[in-house]
Write an enzyme that holds these catalytic residues in place. Sequence first.
Site, mmCIF file in Angstrom:
data_model
loop_
_atom_site.group_PDB
_atom_site.id
_atom_site.type_symbol
_atom_site.label_atom_id
_atom_site.label_comp_id
_atom_site.label_asym_id
_atom_site.label_seq_id
_atom_site.Cartn_x
_atom_site.Cartn_y
_atom_site.Cartn_z
ATOM 1 N N LYS A 192 0.859 -1.180 0.000
ATOM 2 C CA LYS A 192 0.000 0.000 0.000
ATOM 3 C C LYS A 192 0.897 1.233 0.000
ATOM 4 O O LYS A 192 1.781 1.373 0.847
ATOM 5 C CB LYS A 192 -0.913 0.000 1.233
ATOM 6 C CG LYS A 192 -2.030 -1.020 1.147
ATOM 7 C CD LYS A 192 -2.905 -0.971 2.389
ATOM 8 C CE LYS A 192 -4.147 -1.834 2.199
ATOM 9 N NZ LYS A 192 -3.836 -3.241 1.883
ATOM 10 N N ASP B 247 -1.647 -2.113 -4.166
ATOM 11 C CA ASP B 247 -3.034 -2.211 -3.699
ATOM 12 C C ASP B 247 -3.745 -0.877 -3.893
ATOM 13 O O ASP B 247 -3.165 0.185 -3.641
ATOM 14 C CB ASP B 247 -3.074 -2.583 -2.215
ATOM 15 C CG ASP B 247 -2.729 -4.035 -1.965
ATOM 16 O OD1 ASP B 247 -2.877 -4.847 -2.892
ATOM 17 O OD2 ASP B 247 -2.313 -4.365 -0.841
ATOM 18 N N GLN C 173 -11.086 -1.961 -8.292
ATOM 19 C CA GLN C 173 -12.211 -2.231 -7.392
ATOM 20 C C GLN C 173 -13.542 -2.115 -8.130
ATOM 21 O O GLN C 173 -13.874 -1.064 -8.689
ATOM 22 C CB GLN C 173 -12.174 -1.247 -6.221
ATOM 23 C CG GLN C 173 -10.896 -1.352 -5.386
ATOM 24 C CD GLN C 173 -10.699 -0.137 -4.495
ATOM 25 O OE1 GLN C 173 -10.850 0.995 -4.941
ATOM 26 N NE2 GLN C 173 -10.364 -0.380 -3.250
ATOM 27 N N ARG D 150 -5.308 -7.040 -10.555
ATOM 28 C CA ARG D 150 -6.063 -7.842 -9.587
ATOM 29 C C ARG D 150 -7.461 -7.229 -9.496
ATOM 30 O O ARG D 150 -7.609 -6.034 -9.198
ATOM 31 C CB ARG D 150 -5.405 -7.827 -8.209
ATOM 32 C CG ARG D 150 -6.229 -8.598 -7.156
ATOM 33 C CD ARG D 150 -5.802 -8.253 -5.734
ATOM 34 N NE ARG D 150 -4.505 -8.790 -5.414
ATOM 35 C CZ ARG D 150 -3.668 -8.255 -4.528
ATOM 36 N NH1 ARG D 150 -3.996 -7.140 -3.912
ATOM 37 N NH2 ARG D 150 -2.498 -8.817 -4.278
#
Length: 282
Positions: free
Chosen positions: A72, A106, A136, A159
Amino acid sequence: MKLGAARFVAGETLKEAIEQVRLLNKEGLVVTLDHLGEFVFDEAEARASTQACLDVLDAIHESGVVSNLSLKMTSLGLDLSKELCLKHMHLILDKARQYDNFVRIDMEDYAHLDVTMEIFDELKREYGKHVGLVIQAYLYRTVDDMKRLENEYETMNLRLVKGAYMESPKVAFPNKAEVDTNYLKIIDMHLQSGHFAAVATHDDNAINHTKQFVKQHNIPNEQFEFQMLYGVRPETQRELVKEGYAMRVYVPYGNDWYGYFSRRIAERPANAFFIIKNMFRK
């Protein structure tokens, strides 16, 4: 940790984490390691977090385990300055490139999204295949962000997650069904783009959808992998490996485990029952 966090966190030290990675590798699981920490507001803390990431890459290389690194950027000083964070990211990615490893950035809360994208673009142009991002599904803008990334870069390892932060309905779908629908949409979209997809989910519906989609569209297993959190549905993780799919486990470790642990409980309140049960064991 003794009351339940150890289910989701692979120890407080890097040595403990590497041992857990080794055990997972023996079962055919690959890993991404994450030294826990976020929202630091002190330059010394940011340097320490950067060094921890460098230590992870060294330990992976020296031990021979199969793992990459997740991080992060708030833990690297993003809230202090973009320039400081970039300086630290360059150090980490220089080492990842040296070892031919991979670093996943992330995605954090919405307030950090634009600056994260700006930094990622700069790093992607320099480090290519050695850096990837998290996307997201619960954000309205996600499809547009993905289209830009997929069109702009030759390789784009993403991801795909639903999202774990509390966000305003002005920027994120407030309804779970809408998030679920958008999640399947971005899985299909990224798989069809020809880029590598890390399908990060514990949802049987999303897993089965992905299996059916890749079969229907003749997408090779080398173009995607499933990802799950350490300690969540371990039996399913091993079943996917037996079925011939790549399965990567997100393995966090470190002293700063409380925020991560709290989000796991918030995402699935049933996890709290596990902890309460542990409190009364002898």
